[in-house]
Design a protein around this motif. Structure first.
Motif, PDB file in Angstrom:
ATOM      1  N   ILE A  39       0.871  -1.179   0.000  1.00  0.00           N
ATOM      2  CA  ILE A  39       0.000   0.000   0.000  1.00  0.00           C
ATOM      3  C   ILE A  39       0.899   1.218   0.000  1.00  0.00           C
ATOM      4  N   CYS A  40       0.732   2.046  -1.033  1.00  0.00           N
ATOM      5  CA  CYS A  40       1.566   3.236  -1.213  1.00  0.00           C
ATOM      6  C   CYS A  40       0.884   4.428  -0.539  1.00  0.00           C
ATOM      7  N   GLY A  41       1.675   5.415  -0.147  1.00  0.00           N
ATOM      8  CA  GLY A  41       1.116   6.661   0.372  1.00  0.00           C
ATOM      9  C   GLY A  41       0.110   7.243  -0.618  1.00  0.00           C
ATOM     10  N   GLY A  65      -3.287  -0.365  -6.980  1.00  0.00           N
ATOM     11  CA  GLY A  65      -2.192  -1.270  -6.611  1.00  0.00           C
ATOM     12  C   GLY A  65      -1.093  -1.278  -7.656  1.00  0.00           C
ATOM     13  N   HIS A  66       0.063  -0.712  -7.294  1.00  0.00           N
ATOM     14  CA  HIS A  66       1.162  -0.640  -8.280  1.00  0.00           C
ATOM     15  C   HIS A  66       2.492  -1.138  -7.716  1.00  0.00           C
ATOM     16  N   GLU A  67       2.453  -1.670  -6.478  1.00  0.00           N
ATOM     17  CA  GLU A  67       3.718  -2.120  -5.866  1.00  0.00           C
ATOM     18  C   GLU A  67       3.645  -3.616  -5.612  1.00  0.00           C
ATOM     19  N   SER A  68       3.764  -4.413  -6.655  1.00  0.00           N
ATOM     20  CA  SER A  68       3.489  -5.834  -6.448  1.00  0.00           C
ATOM     21  C   SER A  68       4.633  -6.755  -6.849  1.00  0.00           C
ATOM     22  N   THR A 151      10.117  -3.159  -4.838  1.00  0.00           N
ATOM     23  CA  THR A 151      10.827  -2.660  -6.026  1.00  0.00           C
ATOM     24  C   THR A 151      10.310  -1.289  -6.476  1.00  0.00           C
ATOM     25  N   GLU A 152       8.994  -1.120  -6.515  1.00  0.00           N
ATOM     26  CA  GLU A 152       8.471   0.170  -7.005  1.00  0.00           C
ATOM     27  C   GLU A 152       8.885   1.339  -6.124  1.00  0.00           C
ATOM     28  N   PRO A 153       8.604   1.292  -4.792  1.00  0.00           N
ATOM     29  CA  PRO A 153       9.070   2.430  -3.982  1.00  0.00           C
ATOM     30  C   PRO A 153      10.585   2.622  -4.033  1.00  0.00           C
TER      31      PRO A 153
HETATM   32 ZN   LIG Z   1       4.112   3.603  -4.828  1.00  0.00          ZN
END
Ligand SMILES: [Zn+2]
Ligand SMILES: [Zn+2]
Length: 346
Positions: A39-41, A65-68, A151-153
């Protein structure tokens, strides 16, 4: 399949639903069984926001949802670099045009044609994610799927620290905001041989304790911050990062960097959008203001390598995990800022 879907632009209009499994729409796309989705900010901000404005990042109806991280489940007939069973992370920039100046220089995030997975098109708060195969990056065997979901953050933090901030070995850098992004910035700066210092509020004591255990100097934000920075580094810092996204922090960042220093903007206030700047001071002290938004495919590859090499450190900033149906608790926990990166397990 079970999904968490933002139904409409209305604030908080999100539902846990059972919908038909998605079908691969094109020969060069893949279907991934999602293992972890952070869960991203920005997910929290978007949850509370009215998304009807034209420039809204989230375009409901959509699955965010983009950090998977996950496992390739099925591939289209024209997919060659990954196969069913491969463990992957999928970067979030789908369908860039491939021929504009931004695409050709690796800045896919700036291509006007590209779509964001988890914002424009369906993302990873779901049992299955479908995306272009070229977005998938295989992860090394040694890297756990949970850590890989960082990976994404981390790629965004590499954008701030390396690609835009150009932080070099031995440089000093003050990072504001000990959230997951701030922590990734600190660890990326450390990996680059720089000396990071984290600035947080008393409220973030738990996070600061974990970062201090990782060898990162942590200080509580107060009026004497510039003095503290000089005391610890022997001078003002070479660079500062605003990983909070507030005007107050933006001004503080100027106060802690030396002449010719860099202020890296890793986040911007979504509500109070116009900051006032003492341009005379910026000009005479020759401070560089460097906005670092989103990430690049190159940064994603670097992030995977960095997670592999420093897995022990990055594991420390993994927070609690929740099954997808407990998303309300997970969102609340993420919002409380007590823990580090909260993960959903679809
Ligand atoms: Zn993010
Ligand atoms: Zn393009």
């Amino acid at each position: 399949m079970k999904v968490l879907k933002r139904i409409s632009s209305r604030p908080q209009d999100m539902k846990f639903l059972d919908i038909p499994e998605p079908v691969i729409p094109r020969k060069d796309w893949i279907k991934v069984k999602v293992a972890y989705a952070g869960i991203c900010g920005s997910d929290i901000k978007m949850f509370h926001k009215d998304c009807s404005e034209a420039d809204s990042k989230l375009k409901p109806p959509v699955i965010p949802g983009h950090e998977s991280s996950g496992i390739v489940w099925e591939t289209g007939s024209e997919v060659y670099h990954v196969k069913a069973g491969d463990r992957v992370v999928c970067h979030t920039m789908a369908d860039p045009c491939g021929c504009c100046e931004y695409c050709l220089t690796g800045n896919w995030g700036l291509c006007s044609k590209r779509k964001g997975i988890g914002s424009d098109i369906n993302g990873a708060f779901a049992e299955y994610l479908i995306c272009p195969a070229k977005n998938a990056i295989k992860i090394p065997d040694q890297l756990s799927l949970k850590t890989a979901a960082l990976t994404e953050p981390l790629a965004c933090s590499i954008r701030m620290i390396e690609e835009i901030g150009n932080i070099r070995r031995g440089e000093t850098i003050v990072i504001f905001g000990p959230g997951p992004i701030g922590a990734c910035c600190a660890l990326a700066a450390k990996a680059a041989g720089a000396v990071p210092m984290m600035v947080g509020t008393e409220h973030s004591g738990h996070r600061m304790k974990i970062l201090a255990d990782l060898g990162i100097q942590c200080v509580t934000n107060d009026e004497n911050l510039a003095y503290r920075v000089k005391e610890i580094f022997g001078d003002l810092a070479d660079a500062a990062v605003d990983a909070v996204g507030s005007e107050k922090v933006f001004h503080q960042a100027f106060q802690v960097v030396r002449k010719l220093g860099r202020v890296i903007i890793g986040a911007a206030d979504e509500v109070n959008k116009d900051y006032s700047v003492n341009m005379q001071k910026v000009f005479s002290r020759q401070i560089k203001i460097l906005p670092a938004c989103s990430s690049t495919p190159k940064g994603w590859h670097e992030a995977v390598n960095m997670l592999k090499q420093y897995q022990d450190e990055f594991e420390k900033i993994l927070g609690k995990e929740y099954p997808l149906q407990m998303w309300r608790d997970a969102f609340q926990k993420a919002e409380s800022r007590e823990d580090f990166k909260i993960m959903l397990r679809p």
